[in-house]
Motif scaffolding. Structure first.
Motif, PDB file in Angstrom:
ATOM      1  N   ARG B 594       0.848  -1.172   0.000  1.00 41.52           N
ATOM      2  CA  ARG B 594       0.000   0.000   0.000  1.00 41.52           C
ATOM      3  C   ARG B 594       0.895   1.238   0.000  1.00 41.52           C
ATOM      4  N   LEU B 596       0.642   4.123   2.419  1.00 44.00           N
ATOM      5  CA  LEU B 596      -0.117   4.702   3.532  1.00 44.00           C
ATOM      6  C   LEU B 596       0.280   6.150   3.784  1.00 44.00           C
ATOM      7  N   GLU B 609      -7.071  -7.423  11.616  1.00 44.03           N
ATOM      8  CA  GLU B 609      -6.303  -6.357  10.966  1.00 44.03           C
ATOM      9  C   GLU B 609      -6.594  -5.060  11.712  1.00 44.03           C
ATOM     10  N   TRP B 611      -6.023  -0.942  12.008  1.00 36.48           N
ATOM     11  CA  TRP B 611      -5.647   0.308  11.337  1.00 36.48           C
ATOM     12  C   TRP B 611      -5.515   1.394  12.399  1.00 36.48           C
ATOM     13  N   GLN B 620      -9.425   9.140   6.013  1.00 38.32           N
ATOM     14  CA  GLN B 620     -10.217   8.164   5.247  1.00 38.32           C
ATOM     15  C   GLN B 620      -9.259   7.073   4.753  1.00 38.32           C
ATOM     16  N   THR B 621      -9.564   5.812   5.021  1.00 37.50           N
ATOM     17  CA  THR B 621      -8.728   4.705   4.548  1.00 37.50           C
ATOM     18  C   THR B 621      -9.623   3.669   3.891  1.00 37.50           C
ATOM     19  N   GLU B 622      -9.015   2.651   3.315  1.00 38.70           N
ATOM     20  CA  GLU B 622      -9.806   1.580   2.709  1.00 38.70           C
ATOM     21  C   GLU B 622     -10.607   0.820   3.760  1.00 38.70           C
ATOM     22  N   ALA B 623     -10.160   0.916   5.015  1.00 38.59           N
ATOM     23  CA  ALA B 623     -10.917   0.269   6.090  1.00 38.59           C
ATOM     24  C   ALA B 623     -11.999   1.187   6.651  1.00 38.59           C
ATOM     25  N   GLY B 624     -12.134   2.342   6.061  1.00 43.42           N
ATOM     26  CA  GLY B 624     -13.116   3.303   6.543  1.00 43.42           C
ATOM     27  C   GLY B 624     -12.442   4.504   7.167  1.00 43.42           C
ATOM     28  N   GLU B 625     -13.236   5.471   7.617  1.00 43.16           N
ATOM     29  CA  GLU B 625     -12.661   6.662   8.237  1.00 43.16           C
ATOM     30  C   GLU B 625     -12.223   6.333   9.657  1.00 43.16           C
ATOM     31  N   ARG B 634     -10.385  -4.916  12.471  1.00 42.07           N
ATOM     32  CA  ARG B 634     -11.212  -5.719  11.559  1.00 42.07           C
ATOM     33  C   ARG B 634     -10.877  -7.191  11.733  1.00 42.07           C
TER      34      ARG B 634
END
Ligand SMILES: [Zn+2]
Ligand SMILES: [Zn+2]
Ligand SMILES: [Zn+2]
Lengths: 636, 636, 636
Positions: B594, B596, B609, B611, B620-625, B634
């Motif tokens: 990634r 980051l 996982e 974050w 904002q990330t792929e895992a959400g804000e 996650r």
């Protein structure tokens, strides 16, 4: 305030031993003609007074005093104990102070003695007694030693100091368990079994116990007072003349109030350009702008401080008359500054301003320090301004009683406590008090600096007392019960006498319910914004209080709270923050404030108002335009 | 990896000797109610366990352990050897370490002992045996001493160290000719005739022989291990509980793998805000942005490092719970950070996170260090977040096995070699490895830090091993024969075991033909641009190779070359350079990366996982804000 | 000027003791083939020449000399006294120098001796005599010791130095009263009763008496000369070969002229990149631009200086051939710079340029210092350029007599006087002279640096002599009576021989009426503008003169005044100021000047004109375009 009504006077510092005797009369005559009335002499002359052990040579000094007196000059005689000759050190090799790194501080300059060395204390008593006996009747005032503490000489890490510290602790704590308990020595197993196990708090692996460090600072200050008292005792056996000591700028390692209480007059040595360079903390642009004028508040602060130390009676014993030799850079003062500095001292109540020195020495350490005369006896730039001041003094009021709406508490013990535990890089009590002083000056106020033994605040509309880490019970009561507005904090009453955090948590006031629940120190690039303008910078407490905040941060947390007359400010503020705080207080007590520009300051006496312009450019004020490096005197 | 399946746990550090015995039960009850299960005690209590020589007072400690155990808490007992009381020093005056300037490091804080002093080693053995015998059955784990090496205490220049060093050298080299030859002492006529002529490498006129300096660093590390082993020997006579030591952040003066190999668990003391201020090397803007959160990679690096040191089993023994007292600036953590730091440790495989300390001490050196309780026993800010973590742990997975695609070699010997010869100002091995670690983290990768004794790299897709100045033969073979991509350089195999430049010239690999023909260090304003983006900065080798370059400079000179799995990078790169290098490797091994943003980091366990957002603003990330100073967990 | 007509030669520094004897012949052959004719050896080999007290092992050295001679190489043999072996120190434990902090400077590198230690002086005499006797006939030149003063080793604060200083003072002043009077010791009661009371001027509480400090600097310089003379005495008993010493860059702690007067040749060690990093004072942007080329004036200054020290005969004994190991950053020279540096030396009159070192050592302190060969004997980058220079030399003129229109006086005594009393932060005599030298170079002029014993200035159109704080009477007369323009000041004749301000006030010249009435030092952000361009910076005198000002400040105060040939400049100027001053002088004496761009410099010999381009980019000049890092040689 015993000085009221004395004529404001001028003087100089003179070293007859540096010049052929043939010059003395001409010098004395010229001093008198220049308008000077005081001459300080003798304070470094030991090797001429006693060139070898017991070989006393006092006649030359008697002659010098005679010549000066005959010219109408009054003499301040200094005891020569700041400069013991080589033979004294040979006699007492362990009298040398030891620095924090453990190195003896060698002979070859001055102040090379440890205040705790008993052999040297006796030498000091002996030479003082000899001088007092011979000259007690012919001098008009005395000075003990010279600039105690200058060159970082208050604190010594010698064996003599260590033994004296152990005795001091034993006298204070009685038994070792009490000391262990008071200092929290259980922490890190620092408990002692006997007093003679206690070392000095230097060269430890990491920080020493702050209680240990603070005790050593207090002890070191006490040693200066004891050393000085020995001289007072001898002088008073033989002389009725008032006694003084010449303090330095921002030397805070010993309690000047304590020494001041033992003597009649406080004097200090004011070197505005050197101080700006080597001790004022300011941005380079500021130092650039005032390189030839000095800081507009630094001298004033010390005038007000030493007025308190002298209980109203104070002088400048050494006033910079031109470039000095000892700062990182040594520029010439702007034309007008010698006059301005002199008048500023009188505006703050000085009885006398003496210039250092009469004639520039062609040799040794201070050969680049200008005098009123050049080494060849020609007149240096400063002398012209001195003559002008002398002329102006002729028609000026005499020394007057002091007037101030605001008191600012300055406490040496708090300075040591902050130094022992600044909590954040660059934070100091002196810096905090000076920041508040500057803000009060920007507001155009007359300020009295007062010591922590003050109990009566009835003369004032407002009292500011920031950073008093230890607050004695009776001072706490006096402040809480004062009829004026009292602004405390940050860090007020944060420690017991033995540097413990008290429970209930600080500041624990009766008249204002507020608790410091957390303490932070901030990077200089991480200020905390106040709602409405200004910032907390450097030091910030989290407080809990039931009272309405007077200031809060932009997130709504209280920064200053007030109940009745008592206010607590939980942060070190920036300029805008202090200005807001002072405005709030001024509005409450009906005190008129101004918003003076950089470099312009006002000071009132009973009958006069002085406007000073430290800038290199003219400034328009309500008192009229002030020329660069000049002043306006108005009769009230 | 013996820890898999243990519950993730919380704990704290407690000093019953600081508080009246009446409070102990309430404290224990409150700890348990807050969700804590571990309590470390005793590690600074020597003066209460043995107030005078031989006067043992162990009952109070037995009582404290009983009370804690009865509240359901497990005890880690620390040996008190980091703080020998004053009487121990009086008994062994030469036990004090000596600093590089030749000054004994005085009593009055902690860690005031030299690891080579035989008398003190015996005192350490004696007190450890006494504690092990009495408490071997009642404690759940042990800690030896406290933070070896903290306050720069690994290396001592004492006479005891000098004599021990001479013996160590004699054991290593056998005869003096061998040492002279190995060190190249013919240079500057530094040849010795006997081992007892060899001094310590401090205070030399110019740099000492780097072989001499490196040998002394290795010796000093060995002395720590030997000191520690004496305690292990005594504890194991009487106790089956696992033994640990609490390492510090970026203390690299002794080989932690070596100590780790002797003990069951590695723990470390994590102070993110203090570390950012006093040891992370970063631009002021970065420090400003993360002043209340800490560096997003520094703790993670140590988590991964100490997981290796503990061979899978590791804890945080001291977790910062609020402002500390010892950094240049000591701000409060942003709300959420205590929780974030705790979860980050679990994400990296920690078995336990213990907060330092339970209650803030009102006295002594750490009185400004916050605890979970304030000095008055009210709850401090951190405790709320600790309770939240405790609640979250209830429903979280237990400690899981580790997963990582990438290994990064960290070698203490290389750190000393670089320190002995940085070649350019500011260059350090730690800095180089951390720069590479940061780049791997920016790429979103899980990283295993592995020691130089690793021979099996089969779990990994790629291995990075920068800066291994001395490369033992079997490690060289293992790296050359690994099936994954191996990235070496710069400075790999640049020195023999005795710090000589080998012939053939470095790196002299079988599987990759490359020769370092010249070495440069670069001013920070003189980067060398890479073709295609990025720069070589600080350190740059000129290399000759027959292989195609992977990276070259803008003039076409090779900067990285590869043959098969083996790559050699001849420079310290800037961020863009590292990112490009990692992209090249990732593409070769089919590893998803990634990119980051600053302050956002990802870490996976077997089933989760995590974050992490270290920023003071939401991201904002792929895992959400992710909220400011917060995290997302996650399930995979 | 005895060197005229010698062939310009190349050479190298070689350490046969570092390599197996089997390599010596191949090395010698390769040196000769590369165009080298000189080899310096032996200067650090004591531990191989005498591994144990009295155990002389000279055969290997004889063999090495034979092999070199047989290959057609001439040998310079160095005495090994810069590196006494361990056993010498064991024999004389108090021979170690002591640093300013009072710490003995330990064995383990080099130069670990005090010049005043009588035992070591005898060891030095003994080993020198042994070498001279054995090799007096087989070597072509001698070098005494190595880089006197390097690593701050001229000045030692040992007991041996203290006793020798007392004797030196007694010899100089005769009786103690004379010393007290000369130093002005009455100031601060620093008067001594006996010479044995006088200590060294370190670790004093505040500054020592500058007269004391300066005397100690002069004494320390004398000790170096005395130490060196002992070796000369022994060598000359047995050898007719010329004797030299290899001086360093900007080591100004001893009087190089004094040593130079005792020997036949002056040599120096030129490390342009290292010097730029660690001693040139310049803005970061400048250092960045010249990081791989060095400062365009620093080497030239030393070439001109050491030409004077060697009374015309001078070499480079150590020329940087690639990256060095000892500077803060150690980049590689730009291709072309080794050739440029070599030719620049010849342009300034060098007889020989020797590269340090032949082969890079794989061990010990200088293992990262490049040689002409790499450690594996492959050819390093520098060797290619050396071969090119050798080829070019074949068809070039031989060493020629020197030509210069301008003389610049450099005086070591003035350097010490400024160091003792810089008056402002960062001000130094070396800096002042170099600033003036740079300006003369920008003007394209050939410069002779001349010592303070020069009395004949008839070869020159102009003489610049800034900052000569003490001006001996006969030099004053010579300068006043010179037929060329002589530019004095600032600070000329500001002190008597004993560091007193003279009366009449300085500079007190017969031929120019000017008086310094006040002295200032200025913050770097407080320049004083000159009328017409340029500024006074750092140091500024107020002068009174009846003559017309040549330069004045923007307020009309004189800054430079002139009468006939004699000019006095009262300030340290900035570049524009110096350029204006030089233009004024050039116009008066009809001297053509240029205005050379940064990094471009010109130098003429009798038959050649050299244009050097230190820049990393090509530059267009009147001599044509010069490639980056290259030069143009034109025949006149
Ligand atoms: Zn003074
Ligand atoms: Zn800790
Ligand atoms: Zn050299």
């Amino acid at each position: 305030m015993t000085h009221v009504g004395l004529p404001r006077a001028l003087g100089t510092c003179y070293y007859p031993e540096h010049w052929p005797q043939e010059r003395w009369e001409a010098d004395a005559r010229m001093m008198a003609e220049s308008g000077l009335t005081w001459v300080r002499i003798g304070e470094f002359a030991w090797s001429r007074l006693e060139p070898r052990p017991g070989d006393l040579q006092l006649d030359w000094l008697e002659k010098a005093i005679e010549i000066l007196n005959e010219a109408g000059l009054k003499v301040v005689l200094g005891t020569p104990t700041a400069t013991p000759p080589r033979w004294v050190v040979d006699k007492h090799p362990d009298m040398l102070a030891v620095d924090e790194q453990g190195r003896p501080r060698a002979f070859g300059s001055r102040r090379h003695y440890c205040f705790s060395h008993e052999g040297y204390i006796e030498e000091s008593r002996r030479i003082t007694a000899i001088l007092a006996k011979r000259f007690g009747a012919s001098v008009a005032a005395w000075q003990t030693d010279n600039e105690y503490g200058c060159h970082d000489t208050t604190v010594s890490y010698s064996d003599a100091a260590c033994r004296a510290f152990q005795r001091w602790l034993e006298a204070r704590y009685g038994d070792i368990e009490a000391l262990n308990e008071a200092w929290g020595n259980v922490f890190w197993s620092m408990e002692y079994n006997r007093f003679d196990q206690i070392g000095l708090p230097n060269l430890t692996v990491t920080d020493p116990n702050p209680a240990h460090a603070l005790a050593f600072r207090r002890f070191s200050s006490d040693q200066v007072r004891e050393f000085n008292r020995v001289q007072l005792e001898e002088i008073r056996k033989y002389s009725k003349a008032p006694i003084s000591h010449n303090y330095m700028g921002q030397v805070t390692d010993f309690d000047h109030y304590a020494l001041g209480a033992d003597m009649e007059i406080a004097t200090w040595d004011s070197y505005p350009l050197g101080f700006l360079e080597d001790r004022v903390v300011a941005a380079p642009e500021y130092k650039q702008a005032f390189a030839r004028q000095g800081d507009a508040d630094f001298q004033a602060f010390h005038h007000d401080l030493y007025r308190a130390v002298g209980r109203g009676r104070w002088w400048i014993m050494e006033q910079q008359p031109g470039p000095v030799n000892w700062a990182p850079h040594n520029p010439a003062p702007l034309p007008g500054m010698v006059r301005l500095w002199s008048w500023e001292a009188f505006a703050h109540g000085a009885e006398a301003v003496c210039y250092f020195r009469w004639r520039q020495a062609p040799f040794a350490q201070e050969q680049m320090h200008s005098g009123l005369l050049r080494p060849d006896s020609s007149e240096a730039e400063g002398l012209r301004e001195v003559r002008q001041v002398a002329n102006e003094l002729a028609s000026a009021p005499k020394v007057e009683g002091n007037v101030a709406d605001v008191a600012l508490v300055f406490d040496y013990d708090a300075e040591w406590a902050w130094a022992v535990q600044p909590h954040g890089q660059g934070l100091s009590y002196f810096g905090l008090v000076l920041a508040q002083y500057r803000a009060l000056r920007r507001a155009g106020l007359n300020i009295d600096i007062v010591g922590p033994s003050t109990r009566d605040f009835s003369d004032y509309k407002a009292v500011f007392a920031p950073g008093l880490m230890h607050l004695p019970d009776d001072l706490r009561t006096a402040l809480e019960e004062a009829k004026c507005v009292v602004v405390l904090g940050p860090r007020t009453a944060a420690r017991t006498i033995d540097f413990e955090i008290p429970t209930p948590l600080p500041p624990s006031l009766d008249a204002l319910q507020v608790t410091v629940t957390r303490v932070q120190s901030l990077r200089s690039d991480c200020p905390v914004a106040l709602e409405g303008g200004g910032n907390a910078v450097g030091y910030l407490e989290t407080i809990a209080s039931e009272h309405e905040p007077v200031l809060e941060d932009s997130a709504g947390a209280p920064v200053a709270v007030q109940n009745g007359n008592l206010m607590y400010c939980a942060a070190w503020l920036d300029d805008e923050g202090w200005d807001r705080l002072i405005s709030i207080v001024a509005a409450q007590v009906d005190m008129v404030t101004r918003s003076l520009p950089v470099g312009v300051r006002v000071r009132r006496t009973q009958s006069q108002e002085f406007w000073f312009n430290y800038n290199a450019h003219a400034v328009q004020t309500e008192a009229g335009e002030i020329e660069p490096a000049s002043l306006i005197m108005r009769t009230l």
